[in-house]
Design an enzyme around this catalytic site. Structure first.
Site, PDB file in Angstrom:
ATOM      1  N   ASP A  22       3.208  -3.442  -1.386  1.00 59.38           N
ATOM      2  CA  ASP A  22       1.741  -3.477  -1.456  1.00 59.38           C
ATOM      3  C   ASP A  22       1.267  -3.886  -2.860  1.00 59.38           C
ATOM      4  OD1 ASP A  22      -1.053  -2.530  -1.754  1.00 59.38           O
ATOM      5  OD2 ASP A  22      -0.736  -1.701   0.240  1.00 59.38           O
TER       6      ASP A  22
ATOM      7  N   HIS B 263       2.937   5.313  -0.861  1.00 56.11           N
ATOM      8  CA  HIS B 263       1.518   5.412  -1.213  1.00 56.11           C
ATOM      9  C   HIS B 263       0.720   5.763   0.032  1.00 56.11           C
ATOM     10  CE1 HIS B 263       0.171   1.436   0.445  1.00 56.11           C
ATOM     11  NE2 HIS B 263       1.462   1.172   0.320  1.00 56.11           N
TER      12      HIS B 263
ATOM     13  N   CYS C  18      -0.608   3.462   3.579  1.00 54.14           N
ATOM     14  CA  CYS C  18       0.350   2.354   3.630  1.00 54.14           C
ATOM     15  C   CYS C  18       0.248   1.608   4.973  1.00 54.14           C
ATOM     16  CB  CYS C  18       1.763   2.881   3.424  1.00 54.14           C
ATOM     17  SG  CYS C  18       3.021   1.587   3.423  1.00 54.14           S
TER      18      CYS C  18
ATOM     19  N   CYS D 165       6.680   0.376  -2.425  1.00 53.02           N
ATOM     20  CA  CYS D 165       6.160  -0.520  -1.397  1.00 53.02           C
ATOM     21  C   CYS D 165       5.764  -1.856  -2.026  1.00 53.02           C
ATOM     22  CB  CYS D 165       4.958   0.110  -0.707  1.00 53.02           C
ATOM     23  SG  CYS D 165       4.297  -0.887   0.653  1.00 53.02           S
TER      24      CYS D 165
ATOM     25  N   ARG E 225      -1.277  -3.378  -4.412  1.00 54.73           N
ATOM     26  CA  ARG E 225      -2.082  -2.411  -5.172  1.00 54.73           C
ATOM     27  C   ARG E 225      -1.230  -1.339  -5.849  1.00 54.73           C
ATOM     28  NH1 ARG E 225      -5.459  -0.901   0.002  1.00 54.73           N
ATOM     29  NH2 ARG E 225      -3.326  -1.044   0.758  1.00 54.73           N
TER      30      ARG E 225
HETATM   31 CO    CO Z   1       2.598   0.193   1.675  1.00 54.39          CO
END
Ligand code: CO
Length: 242
Positions: A44, A98, A101, A42, A46
């Site tokens: 993302d 994750h 999400c 992803c 993090r």
């Molecule tokens: Co995500």
């Protein structure tokens, strides 16, 4: 005009620090790229790919998009897979979702988000396919966790079904597709135990991963609709199967 002076300064400091620690680091890295792994994760912020598995740049080939989706019409993702499999000859492709999400969560919201809804439709389809399974958890964060896991399993199958991976397997290439999910709150990867190394293994691994998901649901139903953390539920499932 604005410049990212601070980041450029940080970059110089970082390069200096690496050079001091290992004067051959950049020279070695620049000469060749021979990663054994392709990470599809992803976007993302993090979920930084090499950091999570404690690897250096050069050890992991990476593709990231919103909610780690693999679609057979996405030339970007397919090109990455093709380059990784045919040129770099990676031995492993891991689809890494994750928990928590935002993309997966948005895919099942009623409100419209604009263009991205076309992309998230791919996950909504996963939700619809498994709606019976997911109904146990209502609209809790536990349901979102399960959808994040199911999304990884389905996208892993999508990787297996690309012409690139199918062709590689037909040619006898050593290549395994894995489904993983990362926990933002504890930094740990949960292996969803989808590990396909050939055409014949895809359906088998899918059924195996789904039977574990079903066991998880059983345990959640037996407790109070999954008040336990996904980690403790998964630990139980894994101890039953191993
Ligand atoms: Co995500």
């Amino acid at each position: 005009m604005k410049r990212l002076t601070e980041l450029l300064e940080k970059n110089r400091e970082w390069a200096d620090k690496i050079n001091q620690e290992d004067p051959l680091f950049f020279e070695t890295l620049a000469q060749q790229q021979a990663p054994e792994y392709l990470w599809i994760g992803c976007s993302d912020s993090r979920v930084p790919a090499n950091e999570i598995v404690d690897m250096l740049p050069g050890e992991l080939f990476v593709h990231r998009n919103v909610a780690n989706v693999v679609v057979h019409t996405d030339m970007n993702c397919l090109s990455v897979i093709q380059y990784a499999v045919e040129v770099l000859k990676v031995k492993h492709i891991m689809v890494v979702g994750h928990y928590g999400c935002g993309g997966v969560a948005a895919s099942i919201e009623q409100e419209a988000h604009g263009l991205i809804d076309n992309w998230l439709r791919n996950i909504r389809r996963v939700f619809q396919k498994h709606s019976d399974f997911l109904s146990v958890w209502d609209h809790s964060h536990q349901q979102l966790d399960r959808l994040c896991e199911l999304n990884v399993i389905e996208q892993s199958v999508n990787v297996c079904e690309t012409t690139i991976v199918q062709q590689a397997w037909e040619n006898g290439q050593d290549l395994t597709v894995h489904g993983w999910i990362y926990g933002l709150s504890d930094g740990l990867v949960n292996d969803l135990e989808f590990n396909a190394s050939g055409i014949a293994e895809v359906e088998e691994q899918y059924q195996l991963a789904m039977s574990k998901m079903n066991k998880l649901r059983e345990l959640a139903e037996a407790s109070d609709k999954g008040q336990q953390s996904p980690r403790s539920l998964w630990d139980k499932v894994k101890s039953i199967f191993n």
